[in-house]
Scaffold this motif. Sequence first.
Motif, mmCIF file in Angstrom:
data_model
loop_
_atom_site.group_PDB
_atom_site.id
_atom_site.type_symbol
_atom_site.label_atom_id
_atom_site.label_comp_id
_atom_site.label_asym_id
_atom_site.label_seq_id
_atom_site.Cartn_x
_atom_site.Cartn_y
_atom_site.Cartn_z
ATOM 1 N N CYS A 176 15.062 44.858 3.662
ATOM 2 C CA CYS A 176 14.417 44.868 2.351
ATOM 3 C C CYS A 176 15.409 44.612 1.229
ATOM 4 C CB CYS A 176 13.701 46.199 2.125
ATOM 5 S SG CYS A 176 12.334 46.486 3.265
ATOM 6 N N GLN A 177 16.667 44.938 1.464
ATOM 7 C CA GLN A 177 17.659 44.768 0.415
ATOM 8 C C GLN A 177 18.453 43.491 0.620
ATOM 9 O OE1 GLN A 177 20.080 48.083 -0.662
ATOM 10 N NE2 GLN A 177 18.645 49.571 0.152
ATOM 11 N N GLY A 178 18.802 42.872 -0.495
ATOM 12 C CA GLY A 178 19.668 41.708 -0.423
ATOM 13 C C GLY A 178 21.110 42.166 -0.314
ATOM 14 N N ILE A 179 21.659 42.128 0.887
ATOM 15 C CA ILE A 179 23.012 42.616 1.125
ATOM 16 C C ILE A 179 24.008 41.530 0.742
ATOM 17 C CG2 ILE A 179 24.537 43.589 2.886
ATOM 18 C CD1 ILE A 179 21.977 44.243 4.463
ATOM 19 N N PRO A 180 25.133 41.879 0.107
ATOM 20 C CA PRO A 180 26.085 40.859 -0.352
ATOM 21 C C PRO A 180 26.521 39.886 0.732
ATOM 22 C CG PRO A 180 26.647 42.997 -1.266
ATOM 23 C CD PRO A 180 25.533 43.237 -0.289
ATOM 24 N N TRP A 181 26.690 40.381 1.988
ATOM 25 C CA TRP A 181 27.169 39.487 3.041
ATOM 26 C C TRP A 181 26.037 38.801 3.791
ATOM 27 C CZ3 TRP A 181 24.765 41.652 7.065
ATOM 28 C CH2 TRP A 181 24.642 43.042 7.117
ATOM 29 N N MET A 182 24.788 39.041 3.363
ATOM 30 C CA MET A 182 23.656 38.430 4.047
ATOM 31 C C MET A 182 23.658 36.921 3.854
ATOM 32 S SD MET A 182 20.872 38.947 5.850
ATOM 33 C CE MET A 182 20.192 40.591 5.574
ATOM 34 N N ARG A 183 23.421 36.187 4.934
ATOM 35 C CA ARG A 183 23.303 34.740 4.868
ATOM 36 C C ARG A 183 21.833 34.384 5.002
ATOM 37 N NH1 ARG A 183 27.160 35.053 2.656
ATOM 38 N NH2 ARG A 183 29.299 34.771 3.330
ATOM 39 N N TYR A 184 21.296 33.746 3.972
ATOM 40 C CA TYR A 184 19.891 33.376 4.010
ATOM 41 C C TYR A 184 19.719 31.994 4.629
ATOM 42 C CZ TYR A 184 19.132 37.532 1.297
ATOM 43 O OH TYR A 184 19.092 38.845 0.905
ATOM 44 N N LEU A 185 18.480 31.606 4.815
ATOM 45 C CA LEU A 185 18.144 30.393 5.544
ATOM 46 C C LEU A 185 19.000 29.213 5.104
ATOM 47 C CD1 LEU A 185 16.183 29.464 7.718
ATOM 48 C CD2 LEU A 185 14.595 28.810 5.914
ATOM 49 N N GLY B 84 13.643 36.425 0.248
ATOM 50 C CA GLY B 84 14.779 35.911 1.006
ATOM 51 C C GLY B 84 14.512 35.913 2.500
ATOM 52 N N ILE B 85 14.849 34.804 3.174
ATOM 53 C CA ILE B 85 14.673 34.683 4.621
ATOM 54 C C ILE B 85 16.054 34.742 5.265
ATOM 55 C CG2 ILE B 85 13.768 33.267 6.500
ATOM 56 C CD1 ILE B 85 11.948 31.922 4.449
ATOM 57 N N PRO B 86 16.400 35.858 5.904
ATOM 58 C CA PRO B 86 17.731 35.973 6.511
ATOM 59 C C PRO B 86 17.949 34.929 7.593
ATOM 60 C CG PRO B 86 16.693 38.120 6.317
ATOM 61 C CD PRO B 86 15.637 37.094 6.021
#
Length: 225
Positions: free
Chosen positions: A140-149, A218-220
């Motif tokens: 649910c949270q946009g994590i700084p290291w998250m890579r989206y599609l 956002g789509i991880p």
Amino acid sequence: MSFVVYKNWIFPEQAFPVDLIKRNDTKDNNSPHGLRLLIQDYPYVVDGLKICSTIETWVQDYYNFYYKNDEMVKEDCEVQCWWKELREEGHTYMPNRSTISRRFMPELSTLECEELESNPEKAFSKTITAMLQTLIGRFCQGIPWMRYLLGRETLKWTTDTKPLEAFKKIGEKLAKIEENIIDMNNGSEEKWRNGVGPAKVPYTLLLPTSETGLTSRGIPNSVSI
């Protein structure tokens, strides 16, 4: 546990359009994306089909560049080993759970150590993040290291020109999809009313990108989703 499930797992049936047909939508080659939708104004389906089609195009372009025929796939030892491990060994950790232990290794001659020796599965389960915490904290949270599609840490992930061109083209298409979703949420057409609803809260779940924080968008770019 997961590899037992995968033994009866039919890969083509996991495709989003196939799943929609199982939910009573109808295959129709004359309709957008080859489906006649039971509910036309269903944001998750409308947005999802656009994104699914975009991903399919990207995968086909990438695949066709590196694999000229099926034999090349069969001869790719890394792909074959990955698929073999997936079916015969499964995941090391539970799907959709953090791989970070929430407990220290137990000290010798303690109750925790005795539990680890006598019932390792129970001891292991206590190290895993709770499902609710995982869902809220990771998805649910946009994590700084998250890579989206289609997100990349570097643009130098390949030196091959055609994949880079295809990657750029798909990125532009995703940006256009995001723009269209926002337009529909803003009521650009009367027929798209469910994107906001009576509460006037825009539907943003399938917007491809997200900023850091609790954004509900956002789509991880992750195989665990």
